[in-house]
Scaffold this active site. Structure first.
Site, mmCIF file in Angstrom:
data_model
loop_
_atom_site.group_PDB
_atom_site.id
_atom_site.type_symbol
_atom_site.label_atom_id
_atom_site.label_comp_id
_atom_site.label_asym_id
_atom_site.label_seq_id
_atom_site.Cartn_x
_atom_site.Cartn_y
_atom_site.Cartn_z
ATOM 1 N N GLU A 45 0.832 -1.204 0.000
ATOM 2 C CA GLU A 45 0.000 0.000 0.000
ATOM 3 C C GLU A 45 0.868 1.256 0.000
ATOM 4 O O GLU A 45 1.959 1.282 0.560
ATOM 5 C CB GLU A 45 -0.947 -0.003 1.199
ATOM 6 C CG GLU A 45 -0.260 -0.023 2.556
ATOM 7 C CD GLU A 45 -1.238 -0.161 3.696
ATOM 8 O OE1 GLU A 45 -2.439 -0.353 3.443
ATOM 9 O OE2 GLU A 45 -0.806 -0.059 4.868
ATOM 10 N N HIS A 146 -0.929 -2.694 -6.780
ATOM 11 C CA HIS A 146 -0.579 -3.024 -5.386
ATOM 12 C C HIS A 146 -1.807 -3.473 -4.619
ATOM 13 O O HIS A 146 -2.951 -3.252 -5.038
ATOM 14 C CB HIS A 146 0.058 -1.815 -4.691
ATOM 15 C CG HIS A 146 -0.936 -0.761 -4.294
ATOM 16 N ND1 HIS A 146 -1.551 -0.757 -3.067
ATOM 17 C CD2 HIS A 146 -1.417 0.325 -4.955
ATOM 18 C CE1 HIS A 146 -2.370 0.289 -2.986
ATOM 19 N NE2 HIS A 146 -2.309 0.953 -4.118
ATOM 20 N N CYS A 147 -1.555 -4.101 -3.465
ATOM 21 C CA CYS A 147 -2.614 -4.399 -2.501
ATOM 22 C C CYS A 147 -2.157 -3.858 -1.156
ATOM 23 O O CYS A 147 -1.572 -2.773 -1.097
ATOM 24 C CB CYS A 147 -2.943 -5.886 -2.475
ATOM 25 S SG CYS A 147 -1.523 -6.990 -2.236
ATOM 26 N N THR A 148 -2.403 -4.557 -0.066
ATOM 27 C CA THR A 148 -1.996 -4.050 1.245
ATOM 28 C C THR A 148 -0.526 -4.361 1.523
ATOM 29 O O THR A 148 0.283 -3.467 1.741
ATOM 30 C CB THR A 148 -2.893 -4.635 2.352
ATOM 31 O OG1 THR A 148 -4.229 -4.151 2.178
ATOM 32 C CG2 THR A 148 -2.401 -4.193 3.734
ATOM 33 N N THR A 154 -1.193 -9.053 -5.178
ATOM 34 C CA THR A 154 -0.158 -8.495 -6.053
ATOM 35 C C THR A 154 0.780 -9.582 -6.553
ATOM 36 O O THR A 154 1.211 -9.572 -7.709
ATOM 37 C CB THR A 154 0.621 -7.409 -5.299
ATOM 38 O OG1 THR A 154 -0.278 -6.319 -5.020
ATOM 39 C CG2 THR A 154 1.803 -6.894 -6.096
#
Length: 255
Positions: A45, A146-148, A154
């Site tokens: 993130e 992206h993710c977290t 991702t």
């Protein structure tokens, strides 16, 4: 654009930021080519320090794809990057309600395997991954997704891109597992929070959700093989990508 080689670009506020193509000349393909650098970037993130915002902007990022849920985004919205268009492509990650009641490490690993299976079998996930790959094939470059934590949602997206580019499976796995090396600071931070709020005895229970493992990625590949026969079948039938889109994406990814 920055003259700083992107293989040396490490972001203090996004430690899993990296070029999908790898470092140096880019990952080799099975037919003697290379994956092109500076096309696709991946990250955790974007809770970015000012200097890191400037570093990403210097790369000329045109589109940022956020694979997180609305709740995740509302809790930790991305810091805007000048010049980049942001869009959400929701892929469900680790279910919060399941994480909160994990009894042991075996249960944690089972959750992770279920999550990777859902990347392939969830209609929502397939829709989002199809939109991501289509945009990477057709919209302005370079792009970032992206993710977290930048490791699961991702990680599967990056694996698919390397598959399209023609990288061998062993190299794809090696790249996937790099998350455990490059994001160790973030993992340590989350383990400290677990210790503080849940107790030291819970650290080992939750550890499987904070790392990537070969078995996780293999679960996604197994679901692909069972449902579609091959990655090519999954891309065509599971994600509904045309030969034209896949051809354009492959052309962009290869040096």
């Amino acid at each position: 654009m920055s003259d700083t080689p992107s293989e040396l670009l490490r972001l203090a506020s996004a430690d899993n930021f990296r070029d999908v193509a790898g470092v140096g000349a880019g990952y080799p393909t099975t037919d003697g080519g290379r994956v092109r650098r500076g096309v696709c970037y991946r990250s955790n993130e974007l809770q970015l320090h000012e200097a890191d915002v400037a570093a990403i902007a210097d790369l000329g990022i045109q589109v940022i794809h956020d694979l997180r849920s609305t709740l995740e985004i509302e809790a930790h919205p991305d810091v805007p990057v000048p010049g980049a268009r942001w869009q959400q492509l929701d892929v469900s990650g680790i279910p919060t309600e399941m994480i909160e009641i994990l009894p042991d490490t075996a249960a944690a690993e089972r959750v992770m395997l279920d999550v990777y299976e859902s990347f392939v079998r969830s209609e929502q996930a397939r829709t989002s991954y199809a939109a991501l790959l289509t945009c990477l094939a057709t919209d302005d470059l370079p792009q970032l997704f992206h993710c977290t934590a930048g490791k699961d949602r991702t990680g599967w997206a990056a694996a698919l891109l390397l598959e399209v580019a023609g990288v061998d499976r062993a190299t794809i796995l090696e790249d996937y597992l790099l998350t455990n090396e490059v994001s160790s600071i973030t993992r340590t931070k989350y383990l400290a929070l677990i210790e503080e709020h849940l107790g030291a005895e819970k650290m080992a229970v939750y550890e499987p959700t904070l790392v990537v493992k070969e078995a996780y990625l293999q679960m996604a590949y197994d679901a692909v093989a069972a449902d579609h026969g091959s990655v090519a079948g999954y891309l065509r039938d599971g994600l509904g990508l045309s030969d034209d889109v896949l051809g354009r994406l492959r052309e962009r990814l290869r040096g």
